[in-house]
Design a protein around this motif. Structure first.
Motif, PDB file in Angstrom:
ATOM      1  N   ASP A 240       0.823  -1.216   0.000  1.00 44.41           N
ATOM      2  CA  ASP A 240       0.000   0.000   0.000  1.00 44.41           C
ATOM      3  C   ASP A 240       0.855   1.263   0.000  1.00 44.41           C
ATOM      4  OD1 ASP A 240      -2.137  -1.680   0.114  1.00 44.41           O
ATOM      5  OD2 ASP A 240      -2.645  -1.265   2.208  1.00 44.41           O
ATOM      6  N   GLU A 241       1.976   1.231   0.718  1.00 44.36           N
ATOM      7  CA  GLU A 241       2.849   2.401   0.760  1.00 44.36           C
ATOM      8  C   GLU A 241       3.474   2.654  -0.616  1.00 44.36           C
ATOM      9  OE1 GLU A 241       4.176   1.763   5.428  1.00 44.36           O
ATOM     10  OE2 GLU A 241       5.512   1.099   3.822  1.00 44.36           O
ATOM     11  N   PHE A 242       3.901   1.595  -1.274  1.00 44.51           N
ATOM     12  CA  PHE A 242       4.461   1.741  -2.619  1.00 44.51           C
ATOM     13  C   PHE A 242       3.380   2.220  -3.585  1.00 44.51           C
ATOM     14  CE2 PHE A 242       7.960  -0.716  -1.002  1.00 44.51           C
ATOM     15  CZ  PHE A 242       9.035  -0.357  -1.788  1.00 44.51           C
ATOM     16  N   SER A 243       2.192   1.629  -3.502  1.00 41.05           N
ATOM     17  CA  SER A 243       1.107   1.980  -4.425  1.00 41.05           C
ATOM     18  C   SER A 243       0.701   3.439  -4.293  1.00 41.05           C
ATOM     19  CB  SER A 243      -0.108   1.084  -4.177  1.00 41.05           C
ATOM     20  OG  SER A 243       0.219  -0.248  -4.437  1.00 41.05           O
ATOM     21  N   SER A 244       0.668   3.944  -3.068  1.00 35.20           N
ATOM     22  CA  SER A 244       0.242   5.336  -2.878  1.00 35.20           C
ATOM     23  C   SER A 244       1.252   6.306  -3.484  1.00 35.20           C
ATOM     24  CB  SER A 244       0.034   5.639  -1.398  1.00 35.20           C
ATOM     25  OG  SER A 244       1.258   5.574  -0.701  1.00 35.20           O
TER      26      SER A 244
ATOM     27  N   ARG B   7       2.276  11.346 -10.207  1.00 32.96           N
ATOM     28  CA  ARG B   7       3.106  11.558 -11.394  1.00 32.96           C
ATOM     29  C   ARG B   7       4.560  11.518 -10.975  1.00 32.96           C
ATOM     30  NH1 ARG B   7       1.985  16.968 -13.011  1.00 32.96           N
ATOM     31  NH2 ARG B   7       3.977  16.801 -14.037  1.00 32.96           N
ATOM     32  N   PRO B   8       5.429  11.007 -11.844  1.00 35.00           N
ATOM     33  CA  PRO B   8       6.851  11.022 -11.500  1.00 35.00           C
ATOM     34  C   PRO B   8       7.342  12.453 -11.307  1.00 35.00           C
ATOM     35  CG  PRO B   8       6.465   9.625 -13.406  1.00 35.00           C
ATOM     36  CD  PRO B   8       5.173  10.326 -13.108  1.00 35.00           C
TER      37      PRO B   8
ATOM     38  N   ARG C  89       6.401  11.916  -2.379  1.00 37.07           N
ATOM     39  CA  ARG C  89       5.096  12.214  -1.801  1.00 37.07           C
ATOM     40  C   ARG C  89       5.302  12.660  -0.364  1.00 37.07           C
ATOM     41  NH1 ARG C  89       0.489   8.739   0.771  1.00 37.07           N
ATOM     42  NH2 ARG C  89       2.209   8.056   2.042  1.00 37.07           N
ATOM     43  N   PRO C  90       4.612  13.705   0.059  1.00 34.14           N
ATOM     44  CA  PRO C  90       4.736  14.084   1.479  1.00 34.14           C
ATOM     45  C   PRO C  90       4.101  13.005   2.355  1.00 34.14           C
ATOM     46  CG  PRO C  90       3.177  15.521   0.335  1.00 34.14           C
ATOM     47  CD  PRO C  90       3.742  14.595  -0.683  1.00 34.14           C
ATOM     48  N   ASN C  91       4.697  12.788   3.520  1.00 38.52           N
ATOM     49  CA  ASN C  91       4.085  11.871   4.482  1.00 38.52           C
ATOM     50  C   ASN C  91       3.870  12.621   5.791  1.00 38.52           C
ATOM     51  OD1 ASN C  91       6.504  11.857   5.954  1.00 38.52           O
ATOM     52  ND2 ASN C  91       7.217   9.944   5.071  1.00 38.52           N
ATOM     53  N   ASP C  92       3.175  12.020   6.702  1.00 49.60           N
ATOM     54  CA  ASP C  92       2.852  12.687   7.965  1.00 49.60           C
ATOM     55  C   ASP C  92       3.844  12.319   9.059  1.00 49.60           C
ATOM     56  OD1 ASP C  92       0.653  13.753   6.694  1.00 49.60           O
ATOM     57  OD2 ASP C  92      -0.653  12.096   7.274  1.00 49.60           O
ATOM     58  N   ARG C  93       5.051  11.968   8.690  1.00 51.06           N
ATOM     59  CA  ARG C  93       6.052  11.527   9.656  1.00 51.06           C
ATOM     60  C   ARG C  93       7.217  12.507   9.667  1.00 51.06           C
ATOM     61  NH1 ARG C  93       6.057   5.412   9.759  1.00 51.06           N
ATOM     62  NH2 ARG C  93       4.050   4.865   8.890  1.00 51.06           N
ATOM     63  N   PRO C  94       7.945  12.554  10.757  1.00 51.26           N
ATOM     64  CA  PRO C  94       9.091  13.459  10.794  1.00 51.26           C
ATOM     65  C   PRO C  94      10.260  12.967   9.939  1.00 51.26           C
ATOM     66  CG  PRO C  94       8.909  12.257  12.854  1.00 51.26           C
ATOM     67  CD  PRO C  94       7.688  11.924  12.044  1.00 51.26           C
ATOM     68  N   GLU C  95      10.370  11.646   9.736  1.00 50.09           N
ATOM     69  CA  GLU C  95      11.495  11.122   8.964  1.00 50.09           C
ATOM     70  C   GLU C  95      11.062  10.793   7.545  1.00 50.09           C
ATOM     71  OE1 GLU C  95       9.298   7.601  10.434  1.00 50.09           O
ATOM     72  OE2 GLU C  95      10.154   9.253  11.542  1.00 50.09           O
TER      73      GLU C  95
ATOM     74  N   VAL D   8      10.069   8.737  -0.644  1.00 48.68           N
ATOM     75  CA  VAL D   8      10.832   8.800  -1.889  1.00 48.68           C
ATOM     76  C   VAL D   8      10.868   7.400  -2.476  1.00 48.68           C
ATOM     77  CG1 VAL D   8      13.085   9.292  -2.902  1.00 48.68           C
ATOM     78  CG2 VAL D   8      12.247  10.681  -1.001  1.00 48.68           C
ATOM     79  N   LEU D   9      10.537   7.299  -3.734  1.00 44.46           N
ATOM     80  CA  LEU D   9      10.548   6.011  -4.420  1.00 44.46           C
ATOM     81  C   LEU D   9      11.402   6.138  -5.665  1.00 44.46           C
ATOM     82  CD1 LEU D   9       9.358   3.149  -4.515  1.00 44.46           C
ATOM     83  CD2 LEU D   9       7.481   4.075  -5.814  1.00 44.46           C
ATOM     84  N   LEU D  10      12.391   5.264  -5.796  1.00 46.86           N
ATOM     85  CA  LEU D  10      13.249   5.206  -6.973  1.00 46.86           C
ATOM     86  C   LEU D  10      12.954   3.913  -7.706  1.00 46.86           C
ATOM     87  CD1 LEU D  10      16.702   6.336  -5.561  1.00 46.86           C
ATOM     88  CD2 LEU D  10      15.417   7.456  -7.358  1.00 46.86           C
TER      89      LEU D  10
END
Length: 157
Positions: free
Chosen positions: A19-23, A28-29, A41-47, A88-90
């Motif tokens: 689910d994390e990868f899919s989101s 868009r790249p 993608r922004p996340n709601d975590r500090p790291e 971040v997804l590469l």
């Protein structure tokens, strides 16, 4: 955390679930390079968190796939403070042709240069999120009929 060195790449810094990868893939790249595609993608975590996708289609040898993933994790780890609050997804999108990259050192140099430049892009401020689409306004109801109009004609009210 006891036992975790400052050089570790903890599980909290990784995208692990489908689910994390899919989101992140749903976006868009953010940037493309010769061999990689970057999604942020922004996340709601500090790291910050990193996901790396290296398929057999583009890196048929396990040693090459592992090399790409190790390099991506290390370069991400060095920039973790700049990449806080984003996923971040590469994704590897093209082969490293043997004609151009005859040695493993050549693959390593090209890979490091591309990943470093993509992570620099990922560290830049993200564009503000698009405002959510407002739902369509409900259809206006017809005006209520007066009591005299609701009675059939000829009947007293």
């Amino acid at each position: 955390m006891p036992g975790v060195s400052t050089f570790a790449f903890p599980k909290a810094a990784r995208l692990t679930k489908t689910d994390e990868f899919s989101s992140v893939f749903a976006l868009r790249p953010r940037r493309r390079s010769t061999h990689f595609v970057l999604y942020v993608r922004p996340n709601d975590r500090p790291e910050g968190r990193l996901g790396v996708v290296v398929g057999k289609k583009f890196a048929p040898r396990a040693a090459e796939r592992n090399l790409v993933k190790r390099m991506a994790r290390e370069l991400f780890r060095q920039r973790r403070d700049q990449l806080g609050g984003r996923d971040v997804l590469l994704r590897l999108q093209a082969k490293f042709p043997r004609a151009e990259f005859a040695t493993r050192a050549a693959v390593r140099r090209a890979c490091a240069a591309e990943i470093a430049s993509l992570l620099d892009v990922a560290a830049k401020p993200l564009p503000p999120p698009a405002p959510p689409a407002s739902p369509p306004a409900p259809p206006t109801a017809a005006p209520a009929a007066s009591p005299s109009q609701s009675q059939p004609p000829g009947q007293p009210a």
